[in-house]
Design an enzyme around this catalytic site. Sequence first.
Site, PDB file in Angstrom:
ATOM      1  N   LYS A  35     -27.121  38.201  70.876  1.00 58.56           N
ATOM      2  CA  LYS A  35     -27.330  39.191  69.820  1.00 58.56           C
ATOM      3  C   LYS A  35     -26.006  39.458  69.098  1.00 58.56           C
ATOM      4  CE  LYS A  35     -29.154  43.954  69.396  1.00 58.56           C
ATOM      5  NZ  LYS A  35     -29.621  45.109  70.200  1.00 58.56           N
ATOM      6  N   SER A  80     -33.870  47.031  68.293  1.00 60.19           N
ATOM      7  CA  SER A  80     -33.001  46.386  67.324  1.00 60.19           C
ATOM      8  C   SER A  80     -32.811  44.900  67.619  1.00 60.19           C
ATOM      9  CB  SER A  80     -31.645  47.056  67.275  1.00 60.19           C
ATOM     10  OG  SER A  80     -31.026  46.992  68.518  1.00 60.19           O
ATOM     11  N   SER A  86     -33.963  48.724  72.798  1.00 59.95           N
ATOM     12  CA  SER A  86     -33.783  47.551  71.936  1.00 59.95           C
ATOM     13  C   SER A  86     -33.895  46.201  72.605  1.00 59.95           C
ATOM     14  CB  SER A  86     -32.429  47.649  71.224  1.00 59.95           C
ATOM     15  OG  SER A  86     -32.431  48.769  70.372  1.00 59.95           O
TER      16      SER A  86
END
Lengths: 106, 499, 503
Positions: C80, C155, C179
Site C-alpha cells: 500500500k 482506504s 482499512s
Amino acid sequence: MPADLPSGGALTREDVAHLAGLARIDLTAAELDHLAPQLAVILESVAKVAEVAHGDVPATSHPLPLSNVFRSDDVRPGLTAEEALANAPEVEQQRFSVPRILGADE
Amino acid sequence: MTAATLLSYDDALARFDPVLGLEVHVELNTASKMFCACPTTFGAAPNSQVCPVCLGLPGALPVLNERAVAAAIRIGLALNCSIAAECRFARKNYFYPDMPKNFQTSQYDEPIAYDGWTEVAVDEAAYRIEIERVHMEEDTGKSLHVGGATGRIHGASHSLVDYNRAGIPLIEIVTKPIIGTGAAAPVVARAYVTHLRELLLSLGVSDVRMEQGSLRCDANASLRLGQDAPFGTRTETKNVNSLRSVERAVRYEICRQAAVLTDGGTVTQETRHWHEDTGITTPGRSKEQAEDYRYFPEPDLAPIAPDVAWVEQLRATLPEGPGRRRSRLQAAWGFSDLDMRDVVGAGALALVEQTIGAGAAPAAAKKWWLTELARRANEQGVELAELPVGPEQVAQVQALIDTGRINDKLARSVFDGLLAGEGTPEEIVAARGLEVVSDETALGAAVDRAIEANPGAADKVRAGKAAAAGALIGAVMAEMRGQADAGRVRDLILAKLSP
Amino acid sequence: MDDTIRASAADLAAAMQAGEMSSVEITQAQLDRIAEVDGDLHAFLHVDADGALATAKRVDDARAAGEAVAALAGVPIAIKDVVVTRGLPTTCGSHILEGWIPPYDATIVTRLRQAGLPILGKTNMDEFAMGSSTEHSAYGPSRNPWDLGRIPGGSGGGSAAAVASHQAPLAIGTDTGGSIRQPAAVTGTVGAKPTYGGVSRYGLIALASSLDQAGPVARTVLDAAMLHELLGGHDPLDSTSLDAPVPALVDAVRDADVAGLRVGVVRELGGEGYQRGVRARFDEVVGLLTDAGAEVTEVSCPHFDYALAAYYLILPSEASSNLAKFDAMRYGLRVPPDGVADPSAEQVMAATRAAGFGDEVKRRIILGTYALSSGYYDAYYGSAQKVRTLIQRDFAAAFDQADVLLSPTAPTTAFRFGEKLDDPVAMYLNDIATIPANLAGVPGISVPSGLADEDGLPTGVQVLAPARADDRVYRVGAVIEALLVERWGGTLLARAPSVTGTR
C-alpha cells in the site's frame, strides 16, 4: 469557555476560515461555503461523546500500557546531505531554500 | 529603529517595583540527538547530520535518548525540584520552516521536574529564586536569512534552512515570578543566569556557551506599583545572547515600561527583540491572532515514569553545590570573601580554576582574569569566556613571568598577541622580541650608561639614598625598552654604586 | 487464468522449495497479470518490474546455491502506498507527495527485502488513508474485481483489489479504522489488523498515530498468518512497538479448532443498519461455529455506540498534526499562490496545501484543528480519549465472558461509485464495526463469509481477540474459512467473475 473562535459556539463559515488559517490551508470561498455545514453535521454526531465522558473516567492517550521506552546515547550514521536534499523543491548552499519567512522571533 | 522614551533607572525604581521571569534553554551535550541517533557536534556541514526522524520525513518516529532524560532529572535535582512520578511528552503545533514536523515535541502540563528553587548571591545579599518547571524538548533547525540587512528576517528575500540542529535535546528551565529584587533586578537576573551556567557546567550536561547558542535566555519583565500590588503586564525579550545582555535588557525594559506607565499608557503584552549594538528592545512581529498550540499528548512516545531507585542513583551523581564548591576553592586558594565575590561576579570562577589547574598561582590567575582580560573583554563587548585566550595560555604567560623571562608589563604585549591570534605565548615572545634581557654584561653596560647620564642620582645613591636609584632604574628600563627585570637592574645599580 | 497466479502464497512457497517453480517465473506471471488487468482495476499506482524481477532472481540464485531462505522468499507482494519504500515513489494517494522518492525503507519493507519477497509495486488508497472506498485517492479510484462499477473498500482498496484479482498473492495494508478489514470483506479476501504495537509503524506515513497498524492482505488465512509472522515483532525504531515476539500464528492456523471455545457475538455490532445479506451470512457462520463445538453467546459492549464518534474526533486531531509536515519546504509539491508577487513561506504553504490535499483530507484537518483548539479540547478530543477508556473496559468485560468476539466486518456489501461521496457521515458508517478494535488496540481479522443474496457481492465476518492474542483471531478465522470452503466446495474467490483486460 472557548473565546478563540469568532462565533464562540456553533461552527460558522468564519470559524472554518479561522481554523483553515491555523492549519495553513487556503480554502476557496466555495470550499468555505460547503465545508462549514458538512463539518457542523459531523460535529453534531460526534458531540455525543460528551454524554458518557465523565470527570472520573481517565483518558487513554496510548492504547497499550508501555512506559520508559529509551534508546542509549549512541551515534549512528543517518542520511547524507545529498539524500536529505534530494527531494527539496529548492536547494542553495547545501540548505533547503524556502521563501521569505514573515517570521516571529529568531 | 528609534529608541523608545525612557525613564531614568532611579526614577523608574522610585515609582515601581520590578518583577522578573527568566526562561533559559539549555542544549545538552549528549552525543546523539533527542529522538534519533544523529550526531550533535557543532559546526558540521549543513544538513550532514540528519536522518528521517530529525528531518521529519513522512513515516519517521521518535525514540527517546535515555541520557537526555537522565540529564533533565539531574538538572531538576540540582535545582531542588520534585521529579514527576510519571510524565508524557506533548506536541506543540505551529508552522515554521525551521521545524521539520511543524510541531515541536515538548512537554506541556507534565514537566519532568517542577517546584524547585536555587539561591543566587549578589554582593552581600542572597536571593532565593523559585523554579516553576524543568522540561524536555527538541531544538529546531537554523535559518539563514538571505538578502536583508544584517541577516535578519526583515527585508530578507528568502531563507536557507539547515536541520543539523533540529532534534538536539533542549532543556527549558522556567522560574516563577522573581520578586523582591528592587533596584538589583538587572543584576540579579544576570547573576541567576551566571549561576545557572555554573551549575550546568558542574553537572557536565552542556557546554553552556551563550555565543554558540547552547544556553539561551528569554527575559520577562513587568512593573507593579508596589511590593503588594498585583503584577503588571509583562513583556518577553528574546535575543539576549550574553550575560551582559541579560542585565542590560532587563534594565532597559524597566526604564521603558516605566516611561510608558508614567505617561498614562499601558504596557503591551508582547515579545520584544534585544539589540546588543544599540542597547534597546524593539517589538517583535505583532500577530493578528495569538498562536493556539493545540497541545495534546505525544502518541508516538511512551510515558516516562522514572523509578525512585533511578532518581536516587542520579541524585548521588550530583556534584557539590556551587556554594560548597566556592567555599572549598576559596579555602584552597587563600582568597578573601571579597576576592571570591569578585571572581564569581565576573563569571570567572571556572576560568580561574582552570588556570590554576594549568599551573598558575591563584593570585596570579585572579589578577590576569579580573584586570587585564576583564578590561579587554569589556572593550570588545564580549564575555570573558568568549575571548580567544584560554586558561592554559594565561598559565603559560604567568609561567614565563615566574621564570623571569618576561615581566608584567611585557606580559601585556603577550596578551595583545594572543588576542590577535599570533600563536602561543612562547611564539609571541620570540616573534615580538619580548624576552627580558638577562645577559649580565649587556645589563651592566646599560647600568654604566645610566650612571654616567645621571650623575646626580648616582651620587645620591653612593651617599646611601637607595631610593634615588629609581631614576637610574627608569633610565635603564627605558633603554632596554622594558625588557629587563627591574629588580635585577636595581641590584646591579646598588652593587656598582656601593662603596 | 494461469494456475500460478491463482495459487496461494503458501503453495507458491512450497513449489519453489520443491524446485517446481522459480521466483522469476512467478513474478513474471504476476507482472503479466498486472499488465493484463490493471488498466481496468487501477489497483497499482506504481509497478516496479525491474526491481521485482531482480529480487526474484537473487532468491532463485540463493536457493540454487543451497542457501537457507525465509519461508516466503520469492513470493511477490504489493505494498500500500502509505508505506515508505526507498527508491520507489510513495504518494499516500495524494498529490502533495507526487514524485516523492523516499531515501529510506519502512522497517516492514526492510524485513520483506531481507526475506527476499519481490516487491511488485505500490497500491492505490484513499488519500492519506482517509476513506472507506478508495474514491478519495488523488489518482482515481480502484475498482472491485467483483463488479467494476463498485468500490473495493478503503482506504486500502488497491491492495485488496490486487489480491482479489490475482495480481499479487500477498499485499501489505494498513488499518486505522478498518482499512484492511473492510476492503477484505467487500472483495472476498482475508485481511488482519494486528494488536497495536504488534507490527512496526516506522515508515508508515502516519494518519492517526495511536490507531494505525500495518497488516497482511491475502486470499487465505494461512497466507495472512505467514506474512504477519514475517512483519511482526519488536522494532527499536518504533517506541510504541511491543517488546514481545509475534505469537505463533501459523501454528494457530494449522491447529484450527474451536471445540469448547467461547465465542461472543457483539450485540451492538449488528442489527439495524446492517444489510440483510450481510446479517444472513453472519448468522450462518455463527451456526457453523456452534456445530463445530464453539459456545456462542451474546455479549454487550454498550459504549461501542460511541466508538464512531470518538474515532472521528481522535483521528482528525492526530491527523491534523501528522499532516502538518506537508508544507512545501522540504519535499513534495510546492505551489505558489495565484497572483501574489514574491509570496512568503506562509503563503506558499497555504497555497500548496490547498492544491495538494483533497476534500476529505481538508475536512478532517479542519475538524482535527477544531477538536484540539483551545477551549474545545476538553469537550472534543479530551472526551473522545475518555470514551476510548470506556471501550477498552467494554472489551475487557466481554473477554471475561468470551475468548473471541464475532461480528460482521462491514454493514454493507460494496456500494456503487459516487453513492456515498456527498454524505461524509454515511461514508464514515462503513467503519462502524471495525473502529472499536482500533480504539482499544485489540487484534482483528476479516474472513469471507459468502455472497449476499440480494446483490451477489462478498461479505465478511470479523473475529476479535484480546490484545496480544493475535493467534486466537487466526485460529478462529482458519476454522471459519475451512468450514465455509468445505460447504462451498471451493473458495469464495473462485466464484468471482473473471477479470480480463479490456484494453
